[in-house]
Motif scaffolding. Structure first.
Motif, PDB file in Angstrom:
ATOM      1  N   UNK A 162       0.856  -1.193   0.000  1.00 38.31           N
ATOM      2  CA  UNK A 162       0.000   0.000   0.000  1.00 38.31           C
ATOM      3  C   UNK A 162       0.887   1.237   0.000  1.00 38.31           C
ATOM      4  N   UNK A 163       0.827   2.058  -1.067  1.00 36.37           N
ATOM      5  CA  UNK A 163       1.726   3.209  -1.169  1.00 36.37           C
ATOM      6  C   UNK A 163       1.192   4.422  -0.421  1.00 36.37           C
ATOM      7  N   UNK A 164       2.076   5.359  -0.127  1.00 39.33           N
ATOM      8  CA  UNK A 164       1.666   6.597   0.537  1.00 39.33           C
ATOM      9  C   UNK A 164       0.644   7.358  -0.301  1.00 39.33           C
ATOM     10  N   UNK A 165       0.724   7.207  -1.626  1.00 35.66           N
ATOM     11  CA  UNK A 165      -0.179   7.941  -2.515  1.00 35.66           C
ATOM     12  C   UNK A 165      -1.623   7.472  -2.397  1.00 35.66           C
TER      13      UNK A 165
ATOM     14  N   UNK B 190      -9.382  -0.176  -5.080  1.00 34.54           N
ATOM     15  CA  UNK B 190      -9.156   1.244  -5.346  1.00 34.54           C
ATOM     16  C   UNK B 190      -7.674   1.545  -5.154  1.00 34.54           C
ATOM     17  N   UNK B 191      -7.088   2.279  -6.100  1.00 29.39           N
ATOM     18  CA  UNK B 191      -5.652   2.530  -6.022  1.00 29.39           C
ATOM     19  C   UNK B 191      -5.299   3.838  -5.344  1.00 29.39           C
TER      20      UNK B 191
ATOM     21  N   UNK C 224      -0.192   0.901   7.785  1.00 26.09           N
ATOM     22  CA  UNK C 224      -0.307   0.320   6.445  1.00 26.09           C
ATOM     23  C   UNK C 224       0.678   0.812   5.396  1.00 26.09           C
ATOM     24  N   UNK C 225       1.116   2.047   5.440  1.00 25.35           N
ATOM     25  CA  UNK C 225       1.868   2.624   4.319  1.00 25.35           C
ATOM     26  C   UNK C 225       3.202   1.905   4.117  1.00 25.35           C
ATOM     27  N   UNK C 226       3.461   1.573   2.859  1.00 29.11           N
ATOM     28  CA  UNK C 226       4.671   0.864   2.429  1.00 29.11           C
ATOM     29  C   UNK C 226       4.769  -0.533   3.040  1.00 29.11           C
TER      30      UNK C 226
END
Length: 437
Positions: A67-70, A321-322, A361-363
């Motif tokens: 899961x990316x920061x974006x 969802x991205x 979650x991020x990264x």
């Protein structure tokens, strides 16, 4: 997949659930999913499969996407009127309702007003985030309906050349600085568009061609559809029938689900994805370009608000969802889940929970969240290989006794408060909680 390996996964995933009072125990068996079908194909006995409702979460962690920061997106509306830059981090900024639509950027045929957008783009660069810029609405001087109640904003332009010149000017000025352009806002409502679907597809085609000729790296998001319903899906299908799919790089939807719980996002997203599959667009991202809770107010406490926000973003990821654009940092007159106090400066506990969820979650590899009756869970693996799992129970208070392949040491609540947890019965509620190594 070998049967012995499958059976080992099944054994590792067994979970004992103590349901909330009044819950039908027979309902605790999850609906068979894709992984269950694979087990059946491999010859695993159906009676064993039916006893493992949470195995999808357990197995997904091994190959879950990062899961990316974006993914964490935000709207910031009132920087021009005193809103301080948000105290929470986010990776994508959708610039909308912020004084920089077409009518505001080009007040006359011969003049542009770049000051506000220049400031926003510089802020985005400073923060290292992606920008989604909304391109509509039509200036009065360029509108086919200049005397309408909206001042012409919702009408097509009198000339396609005017539209092409405008989007070309934007793309030229911000080449390499704007990652995504969303062509128009909520085109299936007359609040924002009263032209025809064919006219909108023409604007999409022209914008895509003009922007990519100037900035080939920029991505085009389809004009957003809101309030997904049979009529909204029919409108999207009409756009796709007219060939819109070939001119866009992503599908943008406003996944508002007023009056529903966050978990309703999954079937809502699936209805859009079914259309994307029909039109061979599954290789293109699905982006939630605007989301929050419109009235009615479903929340008794700020903890309920925080829980809904967290659950929505988790199931949004699960639904494919991205990016997930929260509306909004500084709004309290439309949405009922608020990130700031009415001063638009002081963060609420929802904002604190937003930061906590990023820390979780991020990264990291985050599996799809799955349900066993009212109990939901998602598995997480960080870059060091450490594991964690999120739980919540849509029915309210309950307990779960996880069976894990790793040893937990702590439990963390929505606001980052840590308590010791080394296994056994775990109290859960509608507010997500994380256990971790």
């Amino acid at each position: 997949m070998a049967r012995k390996y499958l059976l080992s996964l099944l054994t590792a995933a067994l979970v004992t659930i103590s349901l909330a009072p009044g819950t039908n125990a027979a309902a605790a068996v999850a609906r068979p999913g894709k992984v269950h079908a694979q087990w059946r194909a491999a010859g695993v006995h159906p009676a064993i499969v039916a006893r493992v409702p949470l195995v999808e979460a357990q197995t997904a962690a091994a190959t879950a996407p990062t899961l990316p920061a974006q993914y964490f997106g935000m709207h910031v509306l009132h920087l021009q009127f005193g809103t301080a830059w948000p105290s929470v981090r986010f990776g994508t900024w959708r610039i909308w309702d912020a004084g920089v639509d077409w009518a505001q950027l080009q007040p006359t045929a011969s003049t542009y007003n770049w000051q506000a957008l220049d400031t926003y783009i510089a802020l985005a660069k400073q923060q290292g985030m992606d920008v989604i810029l909304e391109l509509g609405q039509t200036p009065k001087w360029a509108s086919t309906e200049p005397t309408s109640v909206t001042g012409g904003l919702t009408a097509p332009p009198v000339s396609n050349t005017l539209w092409t010149n405008y989007v070309s000017a934007v793309a030229t000025r911000y080449k390499g600085k704007i990652a995504y352009y969303e062509v128009w806002n909520e085109v299936n409502t007359t609040n924002y568009w009263d032209g025809t679907p064919a006219q909108m597809v023409q604007l999409v085609t022209l914008a895509s061609k003009a922007i990519k000729s100037i900035d080939p790296a920029a991505k085009i998001i389809s004009p957003s559809i809101t309030n997904i319903s049979p009529s909204a899906l029919a409108y999207l299908q009409n756009l796709l029938d007219l060939g819109m799919g070939s001119s866009v790089d992503a599908i943008g939807i406003h996944f508002y689900i007023p009056g529903k719980t966050p978990e309703a996002l999954i079937p809502t997203a699936q209805s859009v994805q079914a259309l994307m599959k029909q039109y061979k667009l599954t290789n293109k991202p699905l982006i939630n370009t605007e989301f929050g809770w419109a009235p009615p107010n479903l929340f008794n406490t700020v903890d309920d608000q925080s829980g809904y926000m967290m659950r929505a973003m988790l199931v949004g990821w699960s639904a494919g969802m991205q990016r997930f654009m929260w509306y909004a940092w500084d709004n309290s007159n439309f949405v009922t889940v608020t990130m700031t106090q009415p001063d638009f400066k002081t963060p609420t506990m929802v904002a604190k929970a937003y930061t906590t969820l990023q820390a979780w979650t991020v990264n990291k590899e985050v599996s799809a969240c799955v349900a066993a009756s009212t109990v939901w869970s998602c598995d997480i693996t960080d870059t060091s290989g450490d594991h964690s799992r999120i739980y919540w129970d849509t029915a309210g208070a309950g307990t779960v006794t996880p069976s894990l392949t790793w040893t937990p040491a702590h439990a963390v609540d929505m606001y980052g408060n840590v308590t010791a947890y080394t296994g056994g019965s775990l109290a859960i509620s509608a507010h997500p909680i994380l256990i971790k190594e």
